[in-house]
Motif scaffolding. Structure first.
Motif, mmCIF file in Angstrom:
data_model
loop_
_atom_site.group_PDB
_atom_site.id
_atom_site.type_symbol
_atom_site.label_atom_id
_atom_site.label_comp_id
_atom_site.label_asym_id
_atom_site.label_seq_id
_atom_site.Cartn_x
_atom_site.Cartn_y
_atom_site.Cartn_z
ATOM 1 N N LEU A 53 0.835 -1.205 0.000
ATOM 2 C CA LEU A 53 0.000 0.000 0.000
ATOM 3 C C LEU A 53 0.868 1.252 0.000
ATOM 4 O O LEU A 53 0.580 2.225 -0.717
ATOM 5 N N LEU A 54 1.964 1.238 0.756
ATOM 6 C CA LEU A 54 2.852 2.403 0.811
ATOM 7 C C LEU A 54 3.567 2.618 -0.512
ATOM 8 O O LEU A 54 3.789 3.751 -0.937
ATOM 9 N N VAL A 55 3.948 1.526 -1.178
ATOM 10 C CA VAL A 55 4.579 1.644 -2.502
ATOM 11 C C VAL A 55 3.596 2.282 -3.482
ATOM 12 O O VAL A 55 3.977 3.131 -4.306
ATOM 13 N N VAL A 56 2.317 1.877 -3.390
ATOM 14 C CA VAL A 56 1.284 2.462 -4.253
ATOM 15 C C VAL A 56 1.158 3.957 -3.988
ATOM 16 O O VAL A 56 1.051 4.764 -4.923
ATOM 17 N N ILE A 57 1.186 4.361 -2.723
ATOM 18 C CA ILE A 57 1.070 5.777 -2.359
ATOM 19 C C ILE A 57 2.234 6.578 -2.932
ATOM 20 O O ILE A 57 2.047 7.673 -3.477
ATOM 21 N N ILE A 58 3.457 6.036 -2.829
ATOM 22 C CA ILE A 58 4.634 6.718 -3.378
ATOM 23 C C ILE A 58 4.513 6.846 -4.891
ATOM 24 O O ILE A 58 4.798 7.901 -5.475
ATOM 25 N N ALA A 59 4.086 5.759 -5.550
ATOM 26 C CA ALA A 59 3.946 5.767 -7.009
ATOM 27 C C ALA A 59 2.878 6.770 -7.447
ATOM 28 O O ALA A 59 3.061 7.505 -8.425
ATOM 29 N N VAL A 60 1.765 6.813 -6.702
ATOM 30 C CA VAL A 60 0.694 7.768 -7.017
ATOM 31 C C VAL A 60 1.196 9.196 -6.861
ATOM 32 O O VAL A 60 0.895 10.071 -7.686
ATOM 33 N N GLY A 61 1.980 9.449 -5.826
ATOM 34 C CA GLY A 61 2.537 10.784 -5.619
ATOM 35 C C GLY A 61 3.420 11.219 -6.775
ATOM 36 O O GLY A 61 3.323 12.349 -7.275
ATOM 37 N N ALA A 62 4.301 10.300 -7.227
ATOM 38 C CA ALA A 62 5.200 10.619 -8.339
ATOM 39 C C ALA A 62 4.404 10.856 -9.624
ATOM 40 O O ALA A 62 4.677 11.800 -10.390
ATOM 41 N N PHE A 63 3.399 10.005 -9.860
ATOM 42 C CA PHE A 63 2.593 10.123 -11.076
ATOM 43 C C PHE A 63 1.759 11.399 -11.046
ATOM 44 O O PHE A 63 1.587 12.071 -12.069
ATOM 45 N N LEU A 64 1.232 11.738 -9.855
ATOM 46 C CA LEU A 64 0.440 12.962 -9.719
ATOM 47 C C LEU A 64 1.281 14.189 -10.047
ATOM 48 O O LEU A 64 0.804 15.134 -10.672
ATOM 49 N N PHE A 65 2.548 14.186 -9.632
ATOM 50 C CA PHE A 65 3.432 15.316 -9.929
ATOM 51 C C PHE A 65 3.614 15.461 -11.440
ATOM 52 O O PHE A 65 3.541 16.576 -11.983
ATOM 53 N N LEU A 66 3.831 14.341 -12.130
ATOM 54 C CA LEU A 66 4.003 14.380 -13.590
ATOM 55 C C LEU A 66 2.724 14.843 -14.284
ATOM 56 O O LEU A 66 2.771 15.637 -15.231
ATOM 57 N N VAL A 67 1.582 14.360 -13.803
ATOM 58 C CA VAL A 67 0.304 14.744 -14.397
ATOM 59 C C VAL A 67 0.044 16.238 -14.182
ATOM 60 O O VAL A 67 -0.486 16.922 -15.065
ATOM 61 N N ALA A 68 0.439 16.766 -13.020
ATOM 62 C CA ALA A 68 0.278 18.199 -12.751
ATOM 63 C C ALA A 68 1.109 19.026 -13.735
ATOM 64 O O ALA A 68 0.660 20.081 -14.203
ATOM 65 N N ILE A 69 2.299 18.534 -14.064
ATOM 66 C CA ILE A 69 3.144 19.226 -15.048
ATOM 67 C C ILE A 69 2.461 19.228 -16.413
ATOM 68 O O ILE A 69 2.451 20.245 -17.126
ATOM 69 N N VAL A 70 1.870 18.068 -16.787
ATOM 70 C CA VAL A 70 1.152 17.976 -18.066
ATOM 71 C C VAL A 70 -0.018 18.962 -18.086
ATOM 72 O O VAL A 70 -0.243 19.670 -19.073
ATOM 73 N N GLY A 71 -0.749 19.016 -16.975
ATOM 74 C CA GLY A 71 -1.874 19.938 -16.895
ATOM 75 C C GLY A 71 -1.443 21.386 -16.985
ATOM 76 O O GLY A 71 -2.114 22.209 -17.625
ATOM 77 N N CYS A 72 -0.314 21.702 -16.374
ATOM 78 C CA CYS A 72 0.203 23.069 -16.412
ATOM 79 C C CYS A 72 0.578 23.457 -17.840
ATOM 80 O O CYS A 72 0.265 24.562 -18.302
ATOM 81 N N CYS A 73 1.225 22.538 -18.546
ATOM 82 C CA CYS A 73 1.610 22.806 -19.946
ATOM 83 C C CYS A 73 0.365 22.953 -20.820
ATOM 84 O O CYS A 73 0.291 23.841 -21.684
ATOM 85 N N GLY A 74 -0.625 22.077 -20.574
ATOM 86 C CA GLY A 74 -1.849 22.135 -21.368
ATOM 87 C C GLY A 74 -2.615 23.419 -21.154
ATOM 88 O O GLY A 74 -3.131 24.019 -22.106
ATOM 89 N N ALA A 75 -2.696 23.880 -19.897
ATOM 90 C CA ALA A 75 -3.413 25.121 -19.600
ATOM 91 C C ALA A 75 -2.666 26.331 -20.147
ATOM 92 O O ALA A 75 -3.273 27.273 -20.660
ATOM 93 N N CYS A 76 -1.339 26.298 -20.033
ATOM 94 C CA CYS A 76 -0.526 27.425 -20.506
ATOM 95 C C CYS A 76 -0.624 27.585 -22.017
ATOM 96 O O CYS A 76 -0.783 28.692 -22.526
ATOM 97 N N LYS A 77 -0.546 26.467 -22.743
ATOM 98 C CA LYS A 77 -0.592 26.502 -24.211
ATOM 99 C C LYS A 77 -2.017 26.405 -24.750
ATOM 100 O O LYS A 77 -2.230 26.494 -25.958
ATOM 101 N N GLU A 78 -2.971 26.184 -23.818
ATOM 102 C CA GLU A 78 -4.373 25.971 -24.197
ATOM 103 C C GLU A 78 -4.477 24.874 -25.237
ATOM 104 O O GLU A 78 -5.156 24.990 -26.261
ATOM 105 N N ASN A 79 -3.789 23.759 -24.929
ATOM 106 C CA ASN A 79 -3.741 22.613 -25.828
ATOM 107 C C ASN A 79 -4.834 21.621 -25.447
ATOM 108 O O ASN A 79 -4.857 21.098 -24.330
ATOM 109 N N HIS A 80 -5.727 21.375 -26.397
ATOM 110 C CA HIS A 80 -6.879 20.508 -26.153
ATOM 111 C C HIS A 80 -6.455 19.085 -25.797
ATOM 112 O O HIS A 80 -6.975 18.478 -24.845
ATOM 113 N N CYS A 81 -5.514 18.528 -26.523
ATOM 114 C CA CYS A 81 -5.078 17.141 -26.306
ATOM 115 C C CYS A 81 -4.411 16.967 -24.936
ATOM 116 O O CYS A 81 -4.666 15.984 -24.234
#
Length: 238
Positions: A53-81
């Motif tokens: 369960l703790l490994v899953v939590i760590i993995a989710v944290g790392a993935f959430l950080f990457l997804v937040a970066i993707v969201g930031c790029c998408g919002a900044c460029k207003e990229n639909h995809c």
């Protein structure tokens, strides 16, 4: 095409949520690593529901950080995809966090049961004076306890001289204080119950934090969907 009107406010709010997601991601990773370290000091067996369960939590944290970066790029460029990708991945993370929170609640007693079995096994290896002895001593000192159920558990362990308890059981730890001890001079409560309460409480805290983050992510998904709709409308106008 730039978003207009109320969507600019939505975009700003989405940026704020993305910053919050980054902070939550770092928090999840830190909590997961810290809890994994503590668990490794109390349960030395291989893969267990608690450690997985703790490994899953760590993995989710790392993935959430990457997804937040993707969201930031998408919002900044207003990229639909990019924004669609952000919404899909964030939804998956939210589902995993909810599942992890439920698993943490369900397996909280299982973790304590594993700790009980492992603690008793480590007691049998205590006389070897290895790393196991050091871990048990630290637990007994920190949690002010002695033995698994109580101090009499040490009677079945082949310690020399016979009939003694580890010095870490003493209220005032000194060399050989566990030899010819008096009951009033040692901790008599067992470690399994005291540490078990601590483990259950912290598992529930982590589960509650995961649910709290999931709620914030729902709001992020709503704002992201609004932005996607605005970007799509802009493309249709063009």
């Amino acid at each position: 095409m730039a978003v207009e009107g109320g969507m600019k406010c939505v975009k700003i709010l989405l940026y704020l949520f993305l910053l919050a997601f980054c902070a939550c991601a770092v928090g999840l990773i830190a909590v997961g690593i810290a809890a994994q370290y503590v668990l490794s000091q109390t349960i030395s067996q291989g893969a267990t529901p608690g450690s997985i369960l703790l490994v899953v939590i760590i993995a989710v944290g790392a993935f959430l950080f990457l997804v937040a970066i993707v969201g930031c790029c998408g919002a900044c460029k207003e990229n639909h995809c990019l924004m669609i990708t952000f919404v899909i991945f964030l939804s998956l993370i939210m589902l995993v966090e909810v599942a992890a929170a439920i698993a943490g609640y369900v397996f909280r007693d299982k973790v304590v049961s594993e700790f009980n079995d492992d603690f008793r096994q480590q007691m049998k290896n205590y006389s070897k004076q290895n790393h196991t002895a050091f871990i048990l001593d630290k637990m007994q000192e920190n949690f002010k306890c002695c033995g698994a159920a109580n101090y009499t558990d040490w009677e079945n362990i082949l310690l020399e001289p016979r009939g003694r308890v580890p010095d870490s059981c003493c209220i005032n730890v000194t060399h050989n204080c566990g030899v010819n001890f008096k009951v009033k001079e040692i901790y008599t409560e067992g470690c399994v119950e005291k540490i078990g309460v601590w483990l259950r409480r912290n598992v529930l805290v982590v589960a509650a934090a995961a649910l709290g983050i999931a709620f914030v992510e729902v709001l992020g998904i709503v704002f992201a969907c609004c932005l996607v709709k605005s970007i799509q409308s802009g493309y249709e106008v063009m």
